[in-house]
Write a protein that holds these residues in place. Structure first.
Motif: not given
Ligand code: ADP
Length: 271
Positions: A184-201
């Motif tokens: 199975l070809r690995i089409l790619g890797i995704v890094e999730n939850m990479s850093g936290f986006v502040c809901p305020h700024c």
């Protein structure tokens, strides 16, 4: 169209992509949903096959609840999320009595045979891309899914979802071994939850280490598709079954998801 089963139910599907993760809770179903929405946003006809036996959550994420599914001559008719029929969904969750219950089919053999049958039995019609949300890890169910898809269609490959902390764990390595062993070809890797986006700024800070996904891609000779931050607005959208891409078109998270979808399209269109 659904009545014509010549060449199998995937005859009119252009590309089939599996979504894999080493373990649960890394955002596999979230990213399957968001990638499908981004591909639709790009004008593609998309299908999602949700075979995550551990917790089929995509119907909730797409706010379709638990509709009654119908059968035609060639199999189950998928549920469409919009009038244009641009996003089709078939979930193992539709076949459960209680949507909160994980699938407990008696005995592993029975489970493997049922899941294999389920994969072949959806009358998709015409699709540009079919995304298959699999259970976490690698198991006999994964093999059954892959073998049954391959009987009908070329499987383009798999996207591996990982979190920055999970990148170095054995689960991810087993995932890579699984892909290699099954061709199975690995089409790619995704890094999730990479850093936290502040809901305020809206600033993104790296609460965990970052860059592991990219390193892993280099190590395995795979494409690094990109990273998606941990964004509370995405959590709320997903929980409420809203289309994040339509609600927050200007957010950095949308642009990250969109860019992954575009890279994926390029990769499957130019193998
Ligand atoms: P998995 O399918 O890998 O088990 P889920 O997609 O169900 O994981 O995600 C687990 C939880 O994490 C869900 O509540 C989801 O809303 C949340 N989540 C996943 N990715 C993100 C993200 N990038 N930003 C915010 N919340 C996320």
């Amino acid at each position: 169209m659904e009545e014509n089963n010549e060449g199998g139910n995937l005859a009119q599907v252009q590309h089939v992509v599996l979504i894999l993760s080493g373990k649960g809770g890394v955002g596999k179903s979230t990213l399957t949903t968001e990638l499908a929405l981004a591909l639709r946003h790009a004008g593609k006809k998309v299908g999602i096959l949700d075979v995550d036996l551990c917790g089929p959550s995509i119907p909730r994420m797409l706010s379709v609840g638990k509709p009654e599914v119908h059968q035609c001559d060639s199999g189950w008719v998928p549920v469409y999320t919009d009038a244009q029929k641009s996003l089709a969904l078939m979930s193992i969750g539709f076949l459960l009595e209680d949507p909160d219950e994980a699938v407990v089919w008696r005995g592993p053999k029975k489970r493997v045979s049922l899941i294999g049958q389920f994969v072949s039995d959806v009358a998709w019609g015409e699709l540009d891309v079919l995304l298959v949300d699999t259970p976490p890890g690698t198991s006999d169910e994964h093999l059954a899914v892959l073998e049954n898809l391959k009987k009908q269609h070329k499987v383009d490959g798999a996207i591996l979802i990982t979190t920055p902390q999970a990148v170095s764990t054995g689960d991810v390595r087993r995932e890579i071994t699984f892909c290699k062993k099954t061709g199975l070809r690995i089409l790619g890797i995704v890094e999730n939850m990479s850093g936290f986006v502040c809901p305020h700024c809206s600033e993104c800070s790296n609460i965990f280490s970052k860059g592991g996904g990219e390193e892993l891609a280099k190590l395995t000779g795979s494409v690094y598709l990109g990273s998606v931050p941990l964004d509370p607005l995405l959590t709320t959208s997903i929980e409420e079954g809203k289309d994040f891409i339509q609600t927050f078109p200007d957010s950095a998270t949308f642009s990250a998801i969109n860019s992954i979808a575009q890279t994926l399209l390029t990769s499957i269109q130019n193998p």
